[in-house]
Design a protein around this motif. Structure first.
Motif, PDB file in Angstrom:
ATOM      1  N   ASP A 259      22.697  14.793   4.778  1.00 25.46           N
ATOM      2  CA  ASP A 259      22.162  15.909   3.994  1.00 25.46           C
ATOM      3  C   ASP A 259      20.662  15.708   3.780  1.00 25.46           C
ATOM      4  O   ASP A 259      20.218  15.187   2.761  1.00 25.46           O
ATOM      5  CB  ASP A 259      22.898  15.994   2.659  1.00 25.46           C
ATOM      6  N   PHE A 260      19.880  16.140   4.776  1.00 30.78           N
ATOM      7  CA  PHE A 260      18.430  15.917   4.726  1.00 30.78           C
ATOM      8  C   PHE A 260      17.754  16.754   3.647  1.00 30.78           C
ATOM      9  O   PHE A 260      16.721  16.346   3.103  1.00 30.78           O
ATOM     10  CB  PHE A 260      17.792  16.178   6.093  1.00 30.78           C
ATOM     11  N   ASN A 261      18.321  17.916   3.318  1.00 30.30           N
ATOM     12  CA  ASN A 261      17.727  18.759   2.268  1.00 30.30           C
ATOM     13  C   ASN A 261      17.756  18.066   0.915  1.00 30.30           C
ATOM     14  O   ASN A 261      16.749  18.022   0.203  1.00 30.30           O
ATOM     15  CB  ASN A 261      18.452  20.106   2.187  1.00 30.30           C
ATOM     16  N   THR A 262      18.917  17.496   0.565  1.00 31.60           N
ATOM     17  CA  THR A 262      19.036  16.807  -0.722  1.00 31.60           C
ATOM     18  C   THR A 262      18.169  15.553  -0.739  1.00 31.60           C
ATOM     19  O   THR A 262      17.500  15.267  -1.739  1.00 31.60           O
ATOM     20  CB  THR A 262      20.503  16.437  -1.010  1.00 31.60           C
ATOM     21  N   LEU A 263      18.148  14.817   0.367  1.00 26.96           N
ATOM     22  CA  LEU A 263      17.300  13.628   0.449  1.00 26.96           C
ATOM     23  C   LEU A 263      15.831  14.014   0.298  1.00 26.96           C
ATOM     24  O   LEU A 263      15.090  13.401  -0.475  1.00 26.96           O
ATOM     25  CB  LEU A 263      17.526  12.906   1.785  1.00 26.96           C
ATOM     26  N   GLY A 264      15.414  15.047   1.017  1.00 22.36           N
ATOM     27  CA  GLY A 264      14.026  15.509   0.925  1.00 22.36           C
ATOM     28  C   GLY A 264      13.649  15.946  -0.476  1.00 22.36           C
ATOM     29  O   GLY A 264      12.557  15.634  -0.975  1.00 22.36           O
ATOM     30  N   ASN A 265      14.558  16.663  -1.146  1.00 24.65           N
ATOM     31  CA  ASN A 265      14.291  17.137  -2.501  1.00 24.65           C
ATOM     32  C   ASN A 265      14.244  15.992  -3.510  1.00 24.65           C
ATOM     33  O   ASN A 265      13.480  16.043  -4.479  1.00 24.65           O
ATOM     34  CB  ASN A 265      15.345  18.167  -2.914  1.00 24.65           C
ATOM     35  N   GLN A 266      15.056  14.938  -3.287  1.00 18.94           N
ATOM     36  CA  GLN A 266      14.992  13.767  -4.166  1.00 18.94           C
ATOM     37  C   GLN A 266      13.670  13.031  -3.982  1.00 18.94           C
ATOM     38  O   GLN A 266      13.096  12.509  -4.943  1.00 18.94           O
ATOM     39  CB  GLN A 266      16.154  12.822  -3.864  1.00 18.94           C
ATOM     40  N   MET A 267      13.184  13.010  -2.745  1.00 21.94           N
ATOM     41  CA  MET A 267      11.869  12.412  -2.485  1.00 21.94           C
ATOM     42  C   MET A 267      10.773  13.212  -3.184  1.00 21.94           C
ATOM     43  O   MET A 267       9.836  12.640  -3.748  1.00 21.94           O
ATOM     44  CB  MET A 267      11.626  12.355  -0.970  1.00 21.94           C
TER      45      MET A 267
ATOM     46  N   THR B 238       0.805  -1.225   0.000  1.00 21.37           N
ATOM     47  CA  THR B 238       0.000   0.000   0.000  1.00 21.37           C
ATOM     48  C   THR B 238       0.839   1.278   0.000  1.00 21.37           C
ATOM     49  O   THR B 238       0.291   2.377  -0.117  1.00 21.37           O
ATOM     50  CB  THR B 238      -0.950   0.021   1.214  1.00 21.37           C
ATOM     51  N   ALA B 239       2.159   1.158   0.151  1.00 26.06           N
ATOM     52  CA  ALA B 239       3.023   2.352   0.126  1.00 26.06           C
ATOM     53  C   ALA B 239       3.262   2.802  -1.314  1.00 26.06           C
ATOM     54  O   ALA B 239       3.099   2.033  -2.263  1.00 26.06           O
ATOM     55  CB  ALA B 239       4.353   2.044   0.807  1.00 26.06           C
ATOM     56  N   SER B 240       3.652   4.061  -1.469  1.00 26.03           N
ATOM     57  CA  SER B 240       3.963   4.607  -2.794  1.00 26.03           C
ATOM     58  C   SER B 240       5.447   4.866  -2.983  1.00 26.03           C
ATOM     59  O   SER B 240       5.897   5.118  -4.101  1.00 26.03           O
ATOM     60  CB  SER B 240       3.193   5.918  -3.010  1.00 26.03           C
ATOM     61  N   MET B 241       6.203   4.802  -1.888  1.00 25.34           N
ATOM     62  CA  MET B 241       7.640   5.060  -1.960  1.00 25.34           C
ATOM     63  C   MET B 241       8.311   4.409  -0.755  1.00 25.34           C
ATOM     64  O   MET B 241       7.731   4.358   0.327  1.00 25.34           O
ATOM     65  CB  MET B 241       7.911   6.576  -1.943  1.00 25.34           C
ATOM     66  N   TYR B 242       9.529   3.909  -0.967  1.00 22.13           N
ATOM     67  CA  TYR B 242      10.319   3.364   0.132  1.00 22.13           C
ATOM     68  C   TYR B 242      11.604   4.183   0.235  1.00 22.13           C
ATOM     69  O   TYR B 242      12.274   4.433  -0.772  1.00 22.13           O
ATOM     70  CB  TYR B 242      10.666   1.892  -0.102  1.00 22.13           C
ATOM     71  N   VAL B 243      11.950   4.600   1.469  1.00 28.59           N
ATOM     72  CA  VAL B 243      13.183   5.361   1.670  1.00 28.59           C
ATOM     73  C   VAL B 243      14.082   4.626   2.657  1.00 28.59           C
ATOM     74  O   VAL B 243      13.642   4.258   3.746  1.00 28.59           O
ATOM     75  CB  VAL B 243      12.909   6.795   2.179  1.00 28.59           C
ATOM     76  N   CYS B 244      15.328   4.407   2.235  1.00 31.15           N
ATOM     77  CA  CYS B 244      16.333   3.801   3.107  1.00 31.15           C
ATOM     78  C   CYS B 244      17.401   4.863   3.381  1.00 31.15           C
ATOM     79  O   CYS B 244      18.231   5.153   2.511  1.00 31.15           O
ATOM     80  CB  CYS B 244      16.964   2.589   2.442  1.00 31.15           C
ATOM     81  N   PRO B 245      17.406   5.471   4.583  1.00 38.35           N
ATOM     82  CA  PRO B 245      18.361   6.545   4.871  1.00 38.35           C
ATOM     83  C   PRO B 245      19.693   6.042   5.438  1.00 38.35           C
ATOM     84  O   PRO B 245      20.519   6.841   5.872  1.00 38.35           O
ATOM     85  CB  PRO B 245      17.614   7.370   5.918  1.00 38.35           C
TER      86      PRO B 245
END
Length: 374
Positions: free
Chosen positions: A323-331, A268-275
């Motif tokens: 780098d949370f900004n770049t990760l957030g923007n890629q999401m 049911t998810a639309s995206m998976y993020v592995c930080p």
């Protein structure tokens, strides 16, 4: 003429705990020991330092003898606890007389190797982490180097991981892939995709979940209807909850306990993020890809960067892992790129992780045992 029945080979698997929820190494131990117990030629025992009344998270065959030895621990001090565990392992190696003993993770196999000095058991150290883990644990890494003289072999989960270790350890290393089991599909659930980002793992520094929450705060400013679901537990749980409250994301970020059945969450998810900063093998990433779920992870993360092909089955973030900004923007980029999402959801690689199938991996374990015992 009556043929004498061949004597079974005694195998021992040891690990510090099997009661904690989740855990990739623990999952592999349960799969391998269960599969080997099916074969008539092996007699399997498993030792943990859980208390006798603690329930094991993963299921084990009734053919396997489980020894929960937590009641024999008498110290809380780390050094004394390890000495205690080494002595207990020494007693059980004499008692069980295994032909081969497998110690899972350095916290266990260091003690097991020392305990084996008065035993005839062959020792296999099963490593499930990369050398970066020991960057601030120099003493532990020195102990691994020292006790490696006792190991017969060291298993690692990929050639990529093997190459990261010093040459003196690589000489004893054998690559045995992790098992990636296809999660059984269910017809009864409502599997409609939701605007949900999923992430699964232990709440420890290595997994980098604080960076994910910071990144989601960046992401949700442009995607107000989306939610983040994190499944797991660990020492940083209070810090995660505190950060969620700081950004006032209580209604948008959900933290759930780890469960064995994760089908509904993946489906049911639309995206998976592995930080993660590093992994030996990104098991949940592999599972997410098998669901054609778009994955976002850091390009610098070993154990994950080999699973993701950029803009084919996910996105690799080419930046520093805090780098949370770049990760957030890629999401954000992925969420807004409907064409890319459709491409990933329709992506089908029939040979993806075929080497990680249960049959192939168990053959590797059997070959290792044969080579050690011949």
């Amino acid at each position: 003429m009556y043929k004498k029945k061949s004597k079974k080979i005694k195998l021992l698997f040891t690990v510090n705990s099997l009661s904690a929820k989740g855990g990739g190494a623990e999952k592999i131990l349960s799969i391998v020991s269960n599969e080997l117990s099916i074969k008539d030629k092996y007699k399997i025992s498993v030792i943990t330092f859980d208390k006798p009344n603690q329930k094991l998270f993963y299921n084990f065959s009734s053919k396997i003898n489980i020894y929960k030895l937590g009641s024999f621990e008498f110290f809380s001090n780390k050094i004394l606890k390890n000495i205690n565990r080494t002595l207990v392992l020494m007693i059980y190696l004499i008692k069980l007389q295994p032909k081969v003993s497998f110690g899972f993770m350095h916290s266990n196999y260091i003690n097991l190797s020392i305990a084996s000095i008065i035993s005839n058991s062959r020792i296999i150290a099963c490593e499930h982490i990369v050398p970066e883990h020991y960057k601030n644990r120099i003493w532990e890494f020195l102990l691994i180097k020292f006790t490696s003289k006792i190991f017969d072999k060291i298993t690692v989960v990929s050639n990529q991981v093997k190459k990261l270790f010093p040459i003196e350890l690589r000489k004893k290393m054998v690559v045995i892939n992790n098992v990636v089991e296809p999660i059984k599909k269910k017809k009864t659930l409502n599997n409609t995709k939701r605007k949900t980002i999923l992430s699964i793992g232990r709440f420890e520094e290595q997994k980098n979940y604080l960076t994910l929450i910071y990144a989601f705060n960046v992401f949700q400013k442009k995607n107000r209807k989306w939610k983040l679901k994190i499944i797991g537990d660990g020492s940083q749980k209070k810090d995660l909850i505190k950060t969620i409250k700081y950004f006032k994301l209580e209604k948008k970020v959900e933290i759930l306990d780890y469960k064995k059945d994760l089908y509904h969450h993946y489906k049911t998810a639309s995206m998976y993020v592995c930080p993660s900063i590093y992994e030996s093998f990104g098991l949940t990433v592999a599972e997410a890809i098998s669901f054609n779920l778009p994955v976002v992870a850091f390009k610098s993360c070993p154990g994950v960067n080999e699973l993701i092909c950029h803009k084919v089955n996910g996105l690799l973030v080419d930046s520093y892992y805090y780098d949370f900004n770049t990760l957030g923007n890629q999401m954000i980029e992925l969420a807004e790129n409907k064409k890319l999402i459709k491409k990933i959801e329709n992506y089908n690689e029939p040979n993806f992780l075929i080497k990680n199938s249960k049959n192939n991996v168990i053959k590797e374990w059997v070959n290792l045992i044969n080579n050690i015992t011949r």
